[in-house]
Design an enzyme around this catalytic site. Structure first.
Site, PDB file in Angstrom:
ATOM      1  N   PRO A   1       0.820  -1.210   0.000  1.00  0.00           N
ATOM      2  CA  PRO A   1       0.000   0.000   0.000  1.00  0.00           C
ATOM      3  C   PRO A   1       0.858   1.266   0.000  1.00  0.00           C
ATOM      4  O   PRO A   1       1.762   1.406   0.798  1.00  0.00           O
ATOM      5  CB  PRO A   1      -0.794  -0.094   1.299  1.00  0.00           C
ATOM      6  CG  PRO A   1      -0.587  -1.489   1.793  1.00  0.00           C
ATOM      7  CD  PRO A   1       0.710  -1.943   1.250  1.00  0.00           C
ATOM      8  N   GLU A   2       0.584   2.157  -0.953  1.00  0.00           N
ATOM      9  CA  GLU A   2       1.258   3.455  -1.034  1.00  0.00           C
ATOM     10  C   GLU A   2       0.188   4.539  -1.019  1.00  0.00           C
ATOM     11  O   GLU A   2      -0.956   4.269  -0.683  1.00  0.00           O
ATOM     12  CB  GLU A   2       2.113   3.533  -2.305  1.00  0.00           C
ATOM     13  CG  GLU A   2       3.120   2.391  -2.418  1.00  0.00           C
ATOM     14  CD  GLU A   2       3.894   2.416  -3.719  1.00  0.00           C
ATOM     15  OE1 GLU A   2       4.122   3.505  -4.251  1.00  0.00           O
ATOM     16  OE2 GLU A   2       4.267   1.335  -4.200  1.00  0.00           O
TER      17      GLU A   2
END
Length: 272
Positions: A2-3
């Site tokens: 996740p970014e």
DNA sequence: TTAGCCCTGAGA
DNA sequence: TCTCAGGGCTAA
């Protein structure tokens, strides 16, 4: 992993679903290292608190609660925040569950590799160092600031883009995709990148992040949206995870190298 | 600036 | 059975 776009997707979903709602119950499934303050603090401090706003700071998802308190999550590599009717029985990877007034189901934090984190603090206390030290957001930083911050650095551009103190929100996927779209070799040192390419890189970062948000993020390892559905941006990756495949631009085989201990995917012909 | 650590599942 | 990925932090 996740970014920024994945966290932003969750922020939008939770803002809609949870803003204005009060926490009624807290379940601590196992006291793991993901609790960055003792689990008892969550059990004692959260019930009765109302969510005023859901925000994003870099890759942190922050719930601003009433009485000047804050609950924040970092998803690490495999963290998930999902809404479900109940906990899967015997699930060894659940850490926290939260129930809210007036709405069925629960918010669960599940993290297989436990690189994620759950934080809680109040206005009188300092926010976690990882949040305080964040650089300007990758979606907000201006072209001028971007160049100023990076131009004088000695490291390689790819590794620098991942440093959350310089600019926040980028991770391995979007750094690689932005470098590809702007034609910058990940091994380049900033002082050797021409000004026009710097501007192209800044523009590519914005373009890639915005596009990824529109597609609901990338589901690579474990990331899913709050309802458990997958994001769609992984279908649009042009280099990330594509070692040995032909570059869509020129046909050269995509290479994988290791920079600063992280894999980097790029086209050696399109990226100079 | 860089190497090592955390942690688990997946793949060799 | 062993090796490895990887975000963020710490130590060298």
């Amino acid at each position: 992993m996740p970014e920024l776009p994945e966290v932003e997707t969750l922020v939008l979903e939770f803002q809609k679903k949870l803003a204005g709602r009060t926490v009624t119950a807290v379940s601590v499934f196992r006291k793991t290292r993901v609790f960055k303050v003792p689990a008892e603090v969550f059990q004692k401090g959260l019930p009765g608190k109302r969510i005023e706003e859901v925000r994003r700071r870099g890759k942190f998802l922050v719930f601003k609660l009433n009485r000047e308190s804050f609950l924040a999550f970092h998803l690490g590599m495999t963290g998930r925040l999902v809404w479900a009717a109940k906990a899967g029985s015997g699930d060894p990877h659940l850490h926290l569950g939260l129930q809210f007034e007036g709405i069925p189901g629960q918010l669960f934090f599940r993290d297989i590799r436990r690189f994620g984190g759950i934080y809680f603090w109040t206005e009188g206390e300092t926010a976690p160092a990882g949040i305080l030290r964040l650089g300007e957001d990758a979606l907000k930083i201006s072209s001028g600031e971007f160049k100023k911050i990076f131009k004088s650095r000695k490291g390689r551009i790819k590794s620098l883009l991942l440093d959350q103190k310089l600019v926040s929100g980028l991770g391995n996927i979007y750094a690689d995709e932005s470098l590809f779209r702007s034609g910058v070799d990940p091994r380049r040192r900033p002082f050797k990148i021409p000004g026009a390419k710097f501007e192209a890189l800044h523009g590519a970062i914005r373009e890639v992040l915005k596009e990824a948000i529109r597609f609901g993020g990338s589901s690579i390892d474990d990331y899913v949206r709050s309802d458990g559905s997958r994001g769609g941006f992984q279908e649009r990756h042009r280099v990330y995870g594509k070692a040995g495949r032909a570059c869509g631009n020129c046909g050269t085989l995509i290479r994988r190298i290791v920079l600063g201990g992280r894999s980097s995917f790029f086209c050696s012909k399109c990226q100079q």
